[in-house]
Design a protein around this motif. Structure first.
Motif, PDB file in Angstrom:
ATOM      1  N   ASN A 177      41.320  30.993  33.978  1.00  0.00           N
ATOM      2  CA  ASN A 177      40.299  30.493  33.504  1.00  0.00           C
ATOM      3  C   ASN A 177      39.465  29.818  33.517  1.00  0.00           C
ATOM      4  OD1 ASN A 177      41.799  28.159  34.209  1.00  0.00           O
ATOM      5  ND2 ASN A 177      43.944  29.343  33.799  1.00  0.00           N
ATOM      6  N   SER A 178      39.048  28.759  32.342  1.00  0.00           N
ATOM      7  CA  SER A 178      38.409  28.030  33.361  1.00  0.00           C
ATOM      8  C   SER A 178      38.280  26.853  33.748  1.00  0.00           C
ATOM      9  CB  SER A 178      37.546  27.203  30.944  1.00  0.00           C
ATOM     10  OG  SER A 178      38.973  26.470  30.887  1.00  0.00           O
ATOM     11  N   SER A 179      40.147  26.137  33.323  1.00  0.00           N
ATOM     12  CA  SER A 179      40.097  25.405  34.455  1.00  0.00           C
ATOM     13  C   SER A 179      40.388  25.994  36.201  1.00  0.00           C
ATOM     14  CB  SER A 179      41.093  24.493  34.558  1.00  0.00           C
ATOM     15  OG  SER A 179      42.097  25.679  34.256  1.00  0.00           O
ATOM     16  N   TYR A 227      40.911  28.604  44.242  1.00  0.00           N
ATOM     17  CA  TYR A 227      40.201  29.662  43.496  1.00  0.00           C
ATOM     18  C   TYR A 227      39.051  30.051  43.974  1.00  0.00           C
ATOM     19  CZ  TYR A 227      44.028  28.789  41.000  1.00  0.00           C
ATOM     20  OH  TYR A 227      45.122  28.609  40.117  1.00  0.00           O
ATOM     21  N   VAL A 228      38.712  31.975  44.932  1.00  0.00           N
ATOM     22  CA  VAL A 228      37.549  32.126  44.910  1.00  0.00           C
ATOM     23  C   VAL A 228      36.525  32.268  43.805  1.00  0.00           C
ATOM     24  CG1 VAL A 228      36.007  34.283  46.417  1.00  0.00           C
ATOM     25  CG2 VAL A 228      38.872  32.933  46.853  1.00  0.00           C
ATOM     26  N   ASN A 229      35.409  31.863  43.778  1.00  0.00           N
ATOM     27  CA  ASN A 229      34.209  32.721  42.841  1.00  0.00           C
ATOM     28  C   ASN A 229      34.324  33.533  43.094  1.00  0.00           C
ATOM     29  OD1 ASN A 229      32.680  32.628  40.810  1.00  0.00           O
ATOM     30  ND2 ASN A 229      31.304  30.884  41.206  1.00  0.00           N
ATOM     31  N   TRP A 230      34.615  34.766  42.081  1.00  0.00           N
ATOM     32  CA  TRP A 230      34.132  36.060  42.430  1.00  0.00           C
ATOM     33  C   TRP A 230      33.333  35.960  42.233  1.00  0.00           C
ATOM     34  CZ3 TRP A 230      35.761  38.637  46.883  1.00  0.00           C
ATOM     35  CH2 TRP A 230      37.412  38.334  46.786  1.00  0.00           C
ATOM     36  N   ASP A 231      32.409  35.805  41.128  1.00  0.00           N
ATOM     37  CA  ASP A 231      31.179  36.410  40.269  1.00  0.00           C
ATOM     38  C   ASP A 231      30.441  35.783  41.186  1.00  0.00           C
ATOM     39  OD1 ASP A 231      32.694  37.387  38.008  1.00  0.00           O
ATOM     40  OD2 ASP A 231      32.368  35.707  36.924  1.00  0.00           O
ATOM     41  N   GLU A 232      30.282  35.122  42.321  1.00  0.00           N
ATOM     42  CA  GLU A 232      29.289  34.807  43.469  1.00  0.00           C
ATOM     43  C   GLU A 232      29.234  35.248  44.602  1.00  0.00           C
ATOM     44  OE1 GLU A 232      29.429  30.855  43.750  1.00  0.00           O
ATOM     45  OE2 GLU A 232      30.556  30.581  45.937  1.00  0.00           O
TER      46      GLU A 232
END
Length: 570
Positions: A145-147, A155-160
């Motif tokens: 979610n956004s938070s 959390y891993v930023n999987w989009d990067e």
């Protein structure tokens, strides 16, 4: 432009003269040797290697271990050298072979990662390195979610996270999920002695370690998405088996096929690897120290099998064949292989860099040589494969027994210490026989010639170079401010790896030399790469040389391209 030209003149003259010897460009000093198995230098070196390994066996250093060593060349269709040793525990065992040879099956552990990345290369693999892995793995597409997305610690930023970062261990994710977790492996009393608190049942992992089954895909991603990152992406290399499991899922999406089918269709069948598989083979064909379970020959780690710690089963001969195929560009193009055989990041050691998935070891003797290696370990099996692109050669070492992960590394040190200088000497000898000599245009008009020899330094040394009655060595020495000491000018030819039918390209490395200084890396660095092509004449670089070959491949003449002249070999 002016500053670059000024730096080039400085590097030819005083700036790089802190180096006492010739400073070659990175890459081979001579064309890679061929027919190495028949070369007297190779034969003498391998006799020395055999004697050292046999001495280690007789002294008990290898007690409890069976080993197999292979040395190969990308220019040959056979293994140039092989040695196997069978421990008495295997000879007297109850399962598996009684005699280890090149066809004996081992577990190769994390060498499996190399197979995975070779499969990527067959799909134009480096093209995918900059793509986010979430493009191919739906479980990783915006899972938070956004938070949560702005919480970089939890959390891993999987989009990067890119495929290239996973392949080079720079994704910043944990080494494993659920595999070798202490909470499942150790009894409560042992955990207490380690100072670890007891865990509630809700925090114990549901899979991955006995008595639980291996994690399936859903369980794996449920766990990975609930696992904290351990570093920011592309900040430092941190080894990750979990990353390669994710790469396996991405590869299946790219190929639209299960991993085992891709492996069979793109590596095993094209290379006729008769003793390689992604699932457990018949144990009677394998070396099995102790028994199937304690050796971990039959260890099932689920989806991690093809791509991480459990990995592929293979034989010394098949690993050697795989290494030759990489060097010979059998499955992928030469350009793709060159892109693949490059560092992606440094480590804290000056001698070790990381590739995709290479562990790159740098050696300074007899010059800077990079070995592209991949090591593996699972249970009682330890292994390593290494390639020397400069020499178009490599080796593989597979072991099974009570030895640690350091055993194949120690054997590798022996192989490197003996064989890398031998590879270099073979290349030098063959280059001397083929390229050295005097080339001259004997027309009574131009008075042009060049003489090449080999000596103790890298490359073909230009001992004399005359063009239209002008001594080119003296001309370059004057240009570099060395007119009073022309002997401090070094002119050497190195191969560029560029070839055309009947032609082979070399570059002339021209530089000034002086005594060693105590300068740091800023002043004593080798800057040859920066200034090599500084001198241009009519849009042709002065360093550009071509050797011309006849139909039999013999050298018949040399062309210093900027001088617009071809000099026949005398």
């Amino acid at each position: 432009m002016y500053s670059l030209c000024l730096l080039s003149l400085l590097s030819l003259g005083a700036y790089v003269t802190a180096k006492p010897n010739a400073c070659p460009i990175l890459g081979p000093a001579f064309p890679a040797p061929t027919e190495i198995g028949r070369d007297p230098t190779f034969i003498a070196a391998t006799q020395n290697l055999t004697a050292q390994i046999k001495q280690a066996i007789e002294s008990g250093e290898l007690a409890g271990n069976s080993i197999s060593v292979q040395i190969f060349s990308g220019s040959d269709s056979y293994t140039a050298y092989g040695l196997s040793h069978t421990d008495h525990s295997v000879r007297n065992g109850s399962v598996g072979v009684r005699e280890v040879d090149e066809n004996t099956i081992f577990r190769v552990g994390s060498i499996s990662k190399l197979w995975t990345m070779l499969l990527y290369m067959t799909f134009n693999g480096t093209k995918h390195f900059e793509e986010p892995v979430s493009k191919y793995v739906p479980e990783l597409r915006s899972p938070y979610n956004s938070s949560q997305q702005i919480d970089q610690i939890e959390y891993v930023n999987w989009d990067e996270v890119t495929i290239g970062e996973l392949a080079s261990h720079q994704a910043g994710i944990p080494r494993d999920y659920a595999f070798m977790d202490l909470a499942a492996m150790a009894p409560p009393q042992a955990l207490s002695r380690m100072g670890l608190p007891s865990l509630p049942k809700s925090e114990r992992l549901p899979c991955g370690n006995a008595p639980f089954p291996p994690c399936n895909r859903q369980q794996f991603f449920n766990g990975i998405l609930d696992t904290q990152p351990i570093a920011a992406t592309s900040s430092t290399p941190l080894y990750s088996n979990a990353g390669y499991q994710i790469l396996g899922y991405a590869l299946e999406a790219i190929a639209q096929k299960p991993f085992h089918e891709i492996l069979r269709e793109r590596i095993i069948e094209p290379l006729s690897l008769s003793r390689s598989s992604h699932s457990m083979p018949n144990p009677t064909l394998a070396v099995v120290p102790s028994d199937l379970t304690s050796s971990q020959f039959n260890l099932d780690i689920g989806d991690a099998i093809p791509i991480s710690a459990g990995g592929i089963y293979s034989s010394p001969k098949d690993i050697s064949t795989l290494g030759r195929a990489i060097l010979a560009n059998t499955l992928v193009s030469p350009a793709m292989t060159r892109r693949w055989l490059k560092p992606a990041t440094h480590t804290a050691s000056l001698q070790v860099s990381v590739g995709h998935p290479w562990e790159i070891m740098s050696f300074n003797e007899p010059r800077l040589v990079d070995l592209y290696t991949k090591a593996g370990n699972i249970g009682m099996y330890n292994s390593i494969m290494a390639l020397s692109p400069d020499h178009n050669a490599g080796f593989a070492i597979l072991t099974a027994g009570n030895g640690s992960f350091s055993l194949p590394l120690k054997l590798s040190e022996q192989v490197v210490d003996i064989m890398v200088p031998a590879f270099e000497q073979m290349a030098k000898n063959q280059a001397g026989q083929r390229f050295a000599g005097t080339y001259a245009l004997e027309d009574g008009i131009s008075n042009s010639s060049i003489t090449l020899v080999t000596d103790d330094e890298p490359g073909l040394k230009i001992t004399e170079w005359i063009s239209n009655s002008v001594n080119m060595g003296q001309a370059f020495a004057a240009k570099a401010g060395l007119q009073d000491t022309p002997s401090l000018l070094s002119m050497r030819l190195q191969p560029t790896s560029l070839k055309s039918p009947g032609r082979v390209s070399f570059s002339a490395v021209i530089q000034g030399l002086s005594e060693q200084t105590t300068s740091g890396p800023m002043l004593s660095a080798c800057l040859t790469w920066l200034e090599l092509d500084s001198y241009i004449y009519g849009n042709v670089g002065m360093p550009e040389f071509e050797f011309n070959l006849n139909k039999e491949g013999d050298v018949v003449s040399v062309t210093p391209r900027a001088l617009r002249i071809t000099l026949p070999k005398v």
